[in-house]
Design a protein around this motif. Structure first.
Motif, PDB file in Angstrom:
ATOM      1  N   ARG A  71       0.849  -1.216   0.000  1.00 36.47           N
ATOM      2  CA  ARG A  71       0.000   0.000   0.000  1.00 36.47           C
ATOM      3  C   ARG A  71       0.877   1.256   0.000  1.00 36.47           C
ATOM      4  NH1 ARG A  71      -1.776   0.005   5.491  1.00 36.47           N
ATOM      5  NH2 ARG A  71       0.113   1.206   5.803  1.00 36.47           N
ATOM      6  N   LYS A 101       7.606   1.598   6.460  1.00 37.69           N
ATOM      7  CA  LYS A 101       8.458   1.536   7.655  1.00 37.69           C
ATOM      8  C   LYS A 101       8.830   0.098   7.990  1.00 37.69           C
ATOM      9  CE  LYS A 101       4.617   2.146  10.925  1.00 37.69           C
ATOM     10  NZ  LYS A 101       4.131   0.774  10.736  1.00 37.69           N
ATOM     11  N   ARG A 113      -7.476 -10.665   4.742  1.00 38.17           N
ATOM     12  CA  ARG A 113      -6.908  -9.368   5.134  1.00 38.17           C
ATOM     13  C   ARG A 113      -8.022  -8.357   5.347  1.00 38.17           C
ATOM     14  NH1 ARG A 113      -1.504  -9.445   5.029  1.00 38.17           N
ATOM     15  NH2 ARG A 113      -0.804 -11.538   4.470  1.00 38.17           N
ATOM     16  N   ASP A 114      -7.691  -7.231   5.977  1.00 43.59           N
ATOM     17  CA  ASP A 114      -8.768  -6.338   6.383  1.00 43.59           C
ATOM     18  C   ASP A 114      -9.335  -5.452   5.265  1.00 43.59           C
ATOM     19  OD1 ASP A 114      -6.364  -4.969   6.423  1.00 43.59           O
ATOM     20  OD2 ASP A 114      -6.515  -4.300   8.501  1.00 43.59           O
ATOM     21  N   ASN A 173      -4.948  -3.148   1.623  1.00 42.96           N
ATOM     22  CA  ASN A 173      -3.949  -3.901   2.398  1.00 42.96           C
ATOM     23  C   ASN A 173      -3.816  -5.334   1.914  1.00 42.96           C
ATOM     24  OD1 ASN A 173      -3.358  -1.799   4.079  1.00 42.96           O
ATOM     25  ND2 ASN A 173      -4.586  -2.515   5.812  1.00 42.96           N
ATOM     26  N   ASP A 190     -13.410  -9.569  14.322  1.00 41.26           N
ATOM     27  CA  ASP A 190     -12.304  -8.867  14.956  1.00 41.26           C
ATOM     28  C   ASP A 190     -12.621  -7.372  15.068  1.00 41.26           C
ATOM     29  OD1 ASP A 190      -9.975  -7.887  15.915  1.00 41.26           O
ATOM     30  OD2 ASP A 190      -8.756  -8.332  14.150  1.00 41.26           O
ATOM     31  N   ARG A 230     -10.627  -4.134  13.950  1.00 39.67           N
ATOM     32  CA  ARG A 230     -10.668  -3.579  12.588  1.00 39.67           C
ATOM     33  C   ARG A 230     -11.343  -2.213  12.555  1.00 39.67           C
ATOM     34  NH1 ARG A 230     -12.164  -9.506  10.475  1.00 39.67           N
ATOM     35  NH2 ARG A 230     -10.029 -10.292  10.406  1.00 39.67           N
ATOM     36  N   ARG A 275      -8.745   0.158  13.239  1.00 40.98           N
ATOM     37  CA  ARG A 275      -7.837   0.231  12.091  1.00 40.98           C
ATOM     38  C   ARG A 275      -8.424   1.099  10.979  1.00 40.98           C
ATOM     39  NH1 ARG A 275      -3.583  -3.437  11.800  1.00 40.98           N
ATOM     40  NH2 ARG A 275      -3.821  -3.732   9.570  1.00 40.98           N
ATOM     41  N   ARG A 331      -7.668   4.607  11.942  1.00 41.24           N
ATOM     42  CA  ARG A 331      -6.251   4.951  11.845  1.00 41.24           C
ATOM     43  C   ARG A 331      -5.847   5.159  10.385  1.00 41.24           C
ATOM     44  NH1 ARG A 331      -1.458   1.589  11.754  1.00 41.24           N
ATOM     45  NH2 ARG A 331      -2.667  -0.232  12.386  1.00 41.24           N
ATOM     46  N   ARG A 389      -4.675   8.634   8.761  1.00 37.73           N
ATOM     47  CA  ARG A 389      -3.275   8.714   8.381  1.00 37.73           C
ATOM     48  C   ARG A 389      -3.098   8.911   6.883  1.00 37.73           C
ATOM     49  NH1 ARG A 389       0.280   3.475   9.229  1.00 37.73           N
ATOM     50  NH2 ARG A 389       1.477   3.640   7.308  1.00 37.73           N
ATOM     51  N   LYS A 400      -0.303   2.293  18.073  1.00 38.61           N
ATOM     52  CA  LYS A 400      -0.080   2.510  16.636  1.00 38.61           C
ATOM     53  C   LYS A 400      -0.787   3.783  16.179  1.00 38.61           C
ATOM     54  CE  LYS A 400       0.569  -2.144  14.804  1.00 38.61           C
ATOM     55  NZ  LYS A 400       0.049  -3.114  13.837  1.00 38.61           N
TER      56      LYS A 400
HETATM   57  P1  ATP Z   1       1.193  -0.145   9.225  1.00 39.80           P
HETATM   58  O1  ATP Z   1       1.784   0.674   8.138  1.00 39.80           O
HETATM   59  O2  ATP Z   1       0.555   0.661  10.266  1.00 39.80           O
HETATM   60  O3  ATP Z   1       2.083  -1.237   9.748  1.00 39.80           O
HETATM   61  P2  ATP Z   1      -0.173  -2.351   8.047  1.00 39.80           P
HETATM   62  O4  ATP Z   1      -1.299  -2.407   7.061  1.00 39.80           O
HETATM   63  O5  ATP Z   1       1.129  -2.907   7.615  1.00 39.80           O
HETATM   64  O6  ATP Z   1      -0.052  -0.870   8.507  1.00 39.80           O
HETATM   65  P3  ATP Z   1      -0.064  -4.265  10.164  1.00 39.80           P
HETATM   66  O7  ATP Z   1      -0.744  -4.256  11.480  1.00 39.80           O
HETATM   67  O8  ATP Z   1       1.411  -4.228  10.107  1.00 39.80           O
HETATM   68  O9  ATP Z   1      -0.692  -3.059   9.346  1.00 39.80           O
HETATM   69  O10 ATP Z   1      -0.612  -5.543   9.397  1.00 39.80           O
HETATM   70  C1  ATP Z   1      -0.039  -6.034   8.199  1.00 39.80           C
HETATM   71  C2  ATP Z   1      -1.128  -6.583   7.286  1.00 39.80           C
HETATM   72  O11 ATP Z   1      -1.807  -7.672   7.919  1.00 39.80           O
HETATM   73  C3  ATP Z   1      -2.231  -5.598   6.944  1.00 39.80           C
HETATM   74  O12 ATP Z   1      -1.863  -4.791   5.848  1.00 39.80           O
HETATM   75  C4  ATP Z   1      -3.392  -6.506   6.625  1.00 39.80           C
HETATM   76  O13 ATP Z   1      -3.265  -7.057   5.342  1.00 39.80           O
HETATM   77  C5  ATP Z   1      -3.188  -7.636   7.631  1.00 39.80           C
HETATM   78  N1  ATP Z   1      -3.919  -7.385   8.900  1.00 39.80           N
HETATM   79  C6  ATP Z   1      -3.443  -6.790  10.006  1.00 39.80           C
HETATM   80  N2  ATP Z   1      -4.354  -6.735  10.983  1.00 39.80           N
HETATM   81  C7  ATP Z   1      -5.467  -7.313  10.484  1.00 39.80           C
HETATM   82  C8  ATP Z   1      -6.759  -7.587  11.006  1.00 39.80           C
HETATM   83  N3  ATP Z   1      -7.096  -7.207  12.238  1.00 39.80           N
HETATM   84  N4  ATP Z   1      -7.637  -8.219  10.202  1.00 39.80           N
HETATM   85  C9  ATP Z   1      -7.294  -8.594   8.957  1.00 39.80           C
HETATM   86  N5  ATP Z   1      -6.107  -8.359   8.415  1.00 39.80           N
HETATM   87  C10 ATP Z   1      -5.186  -7.741   9.148  1.00 39.80           C
END
Ligand code: ATP
Ligand code: MG
Length: 454
Positions: free
Chosen positions: A63, A72, A148-149, A153, A192, A195, A198, A201, A205, A239
């Protein structure tokens, strides 16, 4: 375009699209700059691929790459099992009891490697509100995408071919700046509830709009967050607060009705006009530090967020006849206790918060050895930054902060003079600071940055 239009008027959900097949985009279409991809992520994907496995950069990293932002951290998804992954790398550790993932280390750099997760079966154990407790099956890539959420992502990037695989229209949503949950929103929030936090956030952001169907159930389903283990809520709050957009995130939480009665911390922060100025300053300063790539400490942040609750209780205890310092300790205990039920503030963070708070009355003692002793405090810098925030917010007289800045900056004779005068002798008489003591390993800075340091 026409298809989307027809889907819209027929009210056909996105799920009609065949989500078991990915749309594949080449470099000219997705425009990812390969220079933004970490060399260690490439090491991991190529080692896995050479061993005959599928391996992709996944999730938030893709993303961010698509948005032209340097990620990061890099998460990797693969069809290799955790054991198979571990065997390929010298420093790899299987972690997690319920769902195993592999941490691959290169020096300080840590990459999380996850085996594709399966769609899960409907018999997976759940709590009485429908929150999924365990669901550990492995599965094919398209099922991993489905779990995935958000659509943005759920994309996979192969650094070798420079292709992006998109199962849920994530590319389109990135371009349209839309945050859309995958699948049926109510069901996904029930599985969950985190979410919902999330959504907020990411929307704040990234400056994305929350798609209406993704947004609608949140206000009603918000109370489900109560059933999430406190440690997870704490991680997610951290976060959120460390996202560089803490202020925007908190405003958005409020808009979505996610603050009320759910997270005592936010109730306190957002429903107290007196504390608002202080909190706004603290968060703005945190956001600025993060955007400038500087460190921030969670303890400073939480100490700021809860300060006004502490102040209120502190004066209540004093009014009841307690003297100042014990009253402050009692107030700190009360506040930390009331927060930890919902928000498992880690013990180390709580003890640092207590330090920052309990230093505050000590700043008022400006004679004898007391100020020198305070300078020696391991958390002095955070306590002092906190004092400056209290001054800036109008809670206490600016003069106290100026005195301490002069004392902190001053040489031996200037300090002596300050001690005898107990007031600022010459307004604005600020000198260059003596070199700061070396930081101890692992020590972090306070978030407030009153002195233009670094
Ligand atoms: P950040 O930049 O804040 O790390 P991120 O999208 O990478 O954002 P992470 O928590 O590192 O968030 O999670 C990595 C990936 O795992 C997400 O992009 C998503 O695909 C999946 N994921 C994380 N948490 C969930 C959740 N609660 N339900 C479904 N998928 C999730
Ligand atoms: Mg991430």
């Amino acid at each position: 375009m026409i298809k989307t239009f027809i889907r819209k008027i027929l009210g056909v959900k996105e799920s009609v699209r065949d989500t078991s097949v990915a749309v594949v985009l080449g470099p000219a279409e997705h425009g990812i700059d390969p220079k933004l991809v970490s060399s260690n992520a490439i090491r991991v994907t190529s080692s896995l691929q050479e061993a005959g496995f599928k391996a992709f950069v996944v999730g938030g990293a893709v993303r961010d790459l698509l948005l032209g932002v340097k990620p990061k951290d890099f998460d990797i998804a693969t069809d290799a099992t955790p054991e198979q992954v571990k065997r390929l790398f010298r420093r790899a550790f299987i972690i997690g009891r319920r769902f195993q993932i592999v941490h691959v280390m290169f020096g300080q750099d840590l990459l999380e490697v996850t085996t594709f997760r399966g769609a899960g079966d409907s018999n997976a154990p759940k709590d009485e509100h429908g929150r999924v407790l365990r669901d550990n099956s492995f599965g094919p890539q398209h099922e991993d995408a489905m779990r995935r959420d958000f659509t943005i992502n759920a994309m996979y990037y192969d650094p070798a071919t420079q292709q992006v695989m998109d199962y849920h229209g994530g590319i389109g949503d990135i371009r349209a700046k839309i945050l859309r949950i995958i699948g049926q929103p109510e069901a996904r929030y029930r599985e969950d509830p985190v979410r919902m936090l999330r959504v907020v956030r990411f929307a704040a952001r990234l400056g994305f709009t929350i798609e209406p169907a993704t947004r609608a159930p949140i206000a009603v389903m918000a109370p489900l967050i109560d059933n999430v283990p406190a440690a997870r809520v704490f991680d997610e709050m951290l976060k959120l607060l460390m996202s560089g957009h803490a202020l925007a995130c908190l405003q958005q939480l409020r808009t979505e009705g996610l603050h009320h009665g759910l997270l005592p911390l936010l109730d306190v922060v957002l429903e107290q006009p007196i504390g608002m100025k202080f909190v706004t300053l603290a968060l703005a300063s945190t956001d600025n530090r993060i955007k400038a790539g500087k460190g921030v400490s969670p303890s400073f942040l939480f100490a700021s967020l809860l300060w006004h609750q502490v102040v209120e209780k502190w004066s209540a205890y004093r009014a009841a006849g307690e003297s100042s310092i014990p009253a402050l300790h009692l107030a700190a205990d009360d506040v930390l206790d009331s927060q930890t039920e919902q928000l498992a503030i880690q013990r180390k963070i709580a003890s640092d918060m207590r330090d920052i708070w309990s230093m505050q009355p000590r700043f008022e003692r400006r004679t004898g050895k007391a100020p020198y002793k305070l300078l020696e405090h391991v958390r002095f810098r955070a306590g002092y930054d906190f004092l400056l925030l209290r001054c800036e917010s109008g809670e206490i007289d600016m003069e106290l902060g100026e005195w301490w800045t002069a004392f902190y900056d001053g040489d031996a004779s200037e300090r002596e003079l300050l001690l005898t005068s107990e007031r600022m002798p010459v307004a604005g008489a600020r000198k260059k600071r003596a070199p700061r003591r070396a930081k101890k390993p692992g020590e972090r800075e306070g978030v407030a940055d009153g002195s233009g340091e670094e």
